[in-house]
Design a protein around this motif. Structure first.
Motif, PDB file in Angstrom:
ATOM      1  N   GLY B 298      59.311  49.893   2.975  1.00  0.00           N
ATOM      2  CA  GLY B 298      58.488  50.238   1.829  1.00  0.00           C
ATOM      3  C   GLY B 298      59.133  51.261   0.938  1.00  0.00           C
ATOM      4  N   VAL B 299      58.435  51.546  -0.128  1.00  0.00           N
ATOM      5  CA  VAL B 299      58.911  52.532  -1.098  1.00  0.00           C
ATOM      6  C   VAL B 299      57.700  53.283  -1.640  1.00  0.00           C
ATOM      7  N   LYS B 300      57.886  54.556  -1.855  1.00  0.00           N
ATOM      8  CA  LYS B 300      56.834  55.346  -2.489  1.00  0.00           C
ATOM      9  C   LYS B 300      57.456  56.172  -3.604  1.00  0.00           C
ATOM     10  N   TYR B 301      56.861  56.053  -4.783  1.00  0.00           N
ATOM     11  CA  TYR B 301      57.312  56.830  -5.936  1.00  0.00           C
ATOM     12  C   TYR B 301      56.147  57.677  -6.401  1.00  0.00           C
ATOM     13  N   LEU B 302      56.372  58.949  -6.507  1.00  0.00           N
ATOM     14  CA  LEU B 302      55.335  59.841  -7.032  1.00  0.00           C
ATOM     15  C   LEU B 302      55.981  60.842  -7.962  1.00  0.00           C
ATOM     16  N   LYS B 303      55.692  60.687  -9.211  1.00  0.00           N
ATOM     17  CA  LYS B 303      56.089  61.676 -10.215  1.00  0.00           C
ATOM     18  C   LYS B 303      54.985  61.670 -11.254  1.00  0.00           C
ATOM     19  N   LYS B 304      54.207  62.714 -11.215  1.00  0.00           N
ATOM     20  CA  LYS B 304      53.022  62.724 -12.066  1.00  0.00           C
ATOM     21  C   LYS B 304      53.393  62.497 -13.523  1.00  0.00           C
ATOM     22  N   ALA B 310      54.553  50.662  -2.275  1.00  0.00           N
ATOM     23  CA  ALA B 310      54.586  49.260  -1.868  1.00  0.00           C
ATOM     24  C   ALA B 310      55.169  49.189  -0.457  1.00  0.00           C
ATOM     25  N   GLU B 311      54.595  48.322   0.342  1.00  0.00           N
ATOM     26  CA  GLU B 311      55.068  48.209   1.720  1.00  0.00           C
ATOM     27  C   GLU B 311      54.788  46.793   2.224  1.00  0.00           C
ATOM     28  N   VAL B 312      55.705  46.265   2.991  1.00  0.00           N
ATOM     29  CA  VAL B 312      55.476  44.971   3.642  1.00  0.00           C
ATOM     30  C   VAL B 312      55.668  45.147   5.145  1.00  0.00           C
ATOM     31  N   MET B 313      54.924  44.363   5.914  1.00  0.00           N
ATOM     32  CA  MET B 313      54.977  44.493   7.372  1.00  0.00           C
ATOM     33  C   MET B 313      54.961  43.108   8.005  1.00  0.00           C
ATOM     34  N   THR B 314      55.678  42.959   9.069  1.00  0.00           N
ATOM     35  CA  THR B 314      55.554  41.753   9.883  1.00  0.00           C
ATOM     36  C   THR B 314      55.107  42.165  11.280  1.00  0.00           C
ATOM     37  N   ALA B 315      54.350  41.296  11.909  1.00  0.00           N
ATOM     38  CA  ALA B 315      53.822  41.597  13.244  1.00  0.00           C
ATOM     39  C   ALA B 315      54.013  40.384  14.146  1.00  0.00           C
ATOM     40  N   ASP B 316      54.450  40.642  15.361  1.00  0.00           N
ATOM     41  CA  ASP B 316      54.621  39.586  16.360  1.00  0.00           C
ATOM     42  C   ASP B 316      53.906  39.990  17.634  1.00  0.00           C
ATOM     43  N   ALA B 338      51.006  43.127   3.308  1.00  0.00           N
ATOM     44  CA  ALA B 338      51.674  43.895   2.262  1.00  0.00           C
ATOM     45  C   ALA B 338      50.631  44.567   1.384  1.00  0.00           C
ATOM     46  N   TYR B 339      51.037  45.597   0.700  1.00  0.00           N
ATOM     47  CA  TYR B 339      50.154  46.201  -0.297  1.00  0.00           C
ATOM     48  C   TYR B 339      50.978  46.806  -1.423  1.00  0.00           C
ATOM     49  N   LEU B 340      50.331  46.871  -2.569  1.00  0.00           N
ATOM     50  CA  LEU B 340      50.914  47.529  -3.734  1.00  0.00           C
ATOM     51  C   LEU B 340      49.856  48.465  -4.280  1.00  0.00           C
ATOM     52  N   ASP B 341      50.211  49.705  -4.397  1.00  0.00           N
ATOM     53  CA  ASP B 341      49.261  50.726  -4.837  1.00  0.00           C
ATOM     54  C   ASP B 341      49.803  51.414  -6.083  1.00  0.00           C
ATOM     55  N   LEU B 342      48.948  51.534  -7.079  1.00  0.00           N
ATOM     56  CA  LEU B 342      49.333  52.214  -8.315  1.00  0.00           C
ATOM     57  C   LEU B 342      48.348  53.339  -8.585  1.00  0.00           C
ATOM     58  N   GLY B 343      48.871  54.477  -8.969  1.00  0.00           N
ATOM     59  CA  GLY B 343      48.006  55.609  -9.291  1.00  0.00           C
ATOM     60  C   GLY B 343      48.414  56.227 -10.613  1.00  0.00           C
ATOM     61  N   TRP B 344      47.414  56.715 -11.329  1.00  0.00           N
ATOM     62  CA  TRP B 344      47.693  57.382 -12.596  1.00  0.00           C
ATOM     63  C   TRP B 344      46.858  58.657 -12.667  1.00  0.00           C
ATOM     64  N   TYR B 345      47.519  59.787 -12.713  1.00  0.00           N
ATOM     65  CA  TYR B 345      46.847  61.066 -12.850  1.00  0.00           C
ATOM     66  C   TYR B 345      46.616  61.285 -14.346  1.00  0.00           C
TER      67      TYR B 345
END
Lengths: 147, 429
Positions: B298-304, B310-316, B338-345
């Motif tokens: 995954g990746v996380k970007y935070l710069k106000k 965003a992150e993806v996962m596999t499970a067995d 998977a999920y995609l999250d967007l935030g706006w301050y």
């Protein structure tokens, strides 16, 4: 001729004296900007606080115009442990002319509890007793601030 | 001299308010591994009391199933109504350096008193969620021992009191939040109301935690912070002891370009990858063991004012198939999420807008059916946060759910699953 010279000298003196006076006063105020900061508290927040205060004093006066010494004793000596999280800030402040004094009495007592003397920050100097160091600095015109 | 004293006083006041001059700059190096597992060397108290409270209200708008309401349409952990107030988390903890003179050893202790899967499944009102000791003697190889969060998914590893949403993604809830059933847990078809509260296991959820030891550390290089963790644990969740000889392994890596700030909302660009692998012994048939593997990137970007995660996962193996059939958890299926999250301050305000899309598909290798016997969960969540101050905030969210299954019995439960509203107040102390 002689009286004219005396008059001219007197006039010059009158004109120049206020300027010299202001210079002297300014120089004196810079010389008086001497502060000793005490840290003897176990609260880690005080570590940040005392460094912030030193920083702000230097910012106000300029590092060439002020003498700042941080004296650490008792539980406050942790600030000057070699691996303290603030060691980067301590190095930076030491570079700006701040003196860090570590109490030898505290170091010795902590060594008894630890089983070995604590490793101290190489930017610090050891003084025989922190509180005596503060008294001596006050006698030399330093102002004591205990944040 | 009077002026000097005034200046000294002003400097002290400014410093107390956090004003730091440009002469010295602070460097705050922290990430979840470091935030939760370490203290600032020689600058931590012997005991720091801390915790947080979360109180919430949730309302589910799903339609009634033929025989009543079933768990996807009911509010957890009690599963007996479609709306309700709840103190879902009330945690209090202690952390620090037990012997302040030795800054190389620190501890972390946290208890849960709220009403959620940690306590409701435990049959009581309190449970220990963290109890660990960290040794910082070896540079590059800190050692943490005890009960603590396992290195893994960003959503699971992050501190819950700074989580930007109220409810987890389905990926985290079903794929990562492990259930630990035991003998005696009711099994059978999903019970509708008024008996739907029987659809839960008698032991606590794993809470993304395990008991074991972890070797980890963080390295800084040219504005980047690289972290790793390797852990071996029981694979038995919050339970202090083990229930079999199998051990779980966890590996984690992250590289983060740090932009600034500190703590849980430090700004940066983080890339991360993780793997968790272990075996479980079936409580019904102790000769049967089942793999449980999870991996993700995954990746996380935070710069106000912006945040993107965003992150993806596999499970067995060991894919959760519903609370009502505990024995069926010991399966060998597959899932991915998977999920995609967007935030706006919102600039110059205390408001924040959030939107998240998450998807999760389970049962991709169902052993008792033909192809395409899958269940899919898609959720779009829109939310907002109002930050009263750094320690107090209000979350509101509205989740639009779309579940579908190729399995008739599951599809019956999913039919009518609809939106869910939640509002939650968080205060950290």
């Amino acid at each position: 001729m002689k009286s004219n010279l005396i008059k001219a000298f007197a006039l010059l003196a009158v004109l120049v004296t206020p300027f010299i006076g202001s210079q002297a006063i300014a120089a004196k105020s810079f010389a008086d900007a001497k502060v000793v900061l005490q840290i003897s508290d176990p609260n880690p927040f005080k570590q940040t606080l005392v460094l912030n205060v030193a920083s702000n004093i230097i910012k106000h006066y300029g590092q060439d115009n002020v003498e700042v010494e941080i004296v650490a004793f008792g539980p406050g000596l942790r600030l000057l442990f070699a691996e303290n999280a603030n060691k980067g800030r301590i190095a930076s402040l030491a570079g700006a002319g701040v003196t860090f004094s570590a109490c030898a009495n505290t170091t010795r007592n902590m060594g008894k509890k630890l089983g070995h003397p604590p490793a101290l920050n190489p930017k610090s100097v050891t003084v025989s007793a922190g509180v005596v160091r503060i008294i001596d600095l006050i006698k030399k015109g330093y102002t004591l601030v205990k944040p | 001299m009077k002026n000097f004293k005034k200046v000294a006083l002003a400097a002290t006041c400014t410093a107390m308010l956090g004003g730091v001059s440009g002469v010295v700059t602070t460097a705050n190096a922290a990430n979840w591994l470091m935030l939760q597992g370490t203290e600032r060397a020689d600058a931590a108290p012997r005991v720091k009391l801390w915790g947080f409270i979360q109180a919430q209200y949730q309302k589910d708008y799903s339609d009634r199933s033929p025989n009543g309401y079933v768990p996807p349409k009911l509010i957890g952990p009690n599963l007996n109504s479609q709306s309700g107030f709840n103190v879902n988390r009330a945690r209090i903890g202690l952390r620090g350096q037990g012997m302040p003179l030795d800054g190389k050893v620190n501890y972390f202790l946290l208890g849960e008193f709220g009403n959620n899967g940690i306590t409701a499944g435990n049959g009581g009102s309190a449970n220990i969620t963290d109890a660990s000791i960290t040794f910082n003697h070896i540079k590059g190889a800190r050692v943490r021992v005890g009960l603590f969060k396992t290195p893994g998914s960003e959503e699971a590893l992050q501190a819950i009191h700074v989580f930007d949403y109220i409810n987890f993604t389905t990926m985290a809830n079903q794929g990562l939040l492990e259930r630990h059933p035991q003998a005696g847990d009711p099994t059978g078809p999903a019970q509708p109301t008024p008996n739907a509260d029987m659809n839960h296991f008698s032991r606590s959820v794993g809470a993304f935690r395990d008991v074991g030891f972890q070797i980890f550390d963080t390295f800084k290089s040219a504005g980047w912070e690289h972290s790793y963790a390797v852990m071996v644990g029981n694979g038995n969740g919050l339970n202090f002891g083990d229930n079999d000889d199998n051990k779980d392994t966890y590996v984690y890596w992250s590289s983060e370009k740090v932009f600034g700030g500190k703590g849980g909302r430090r700004q940066g660009l983080k890339l991360f990858a993780w793997n968790q692998s272990g075996k479980r012994t079936n409580f019904n048939d102790k000769t049967q063991e089942q793999d449980r593997t999870r991996s993700g990137v995954g990746v996380k970007y935070l710069k106000k004012p912006f945040r993107v995660t965003a992150e993806v996962m596999t499970a067995d193996g060991m894919i959760f198939m519903g609370q009502h059939r505990p024995a069926h958890l010991y399966n060998n299926e597959e899932a991915n999420g998977a999920y995609l999250d967007l935030g706006w301050y919102i600039p110059n305000s205390k408001w924040e807008l959030d939107v998240r899309y998450d998807t999760y598909t389970r049962g991709e290798n169902h052993p008792t059916s033909g192809a395409n016997d899958e269940t899919e969960f898609n959720t779009l969540t829109v939310g907002t946060q109002y930050h009263f101050n750094k320690k107090t905030r209000l979350n509101m969210e509205f989740a639009m759910r779309d579940n579908k299954s190729d399995t008739p019995a599951v599809e019956t439960e999913n039919k009518g699953v609809s939106d869910r509203f939640a509002i939650q107040l968080t205060h950290i102390f």
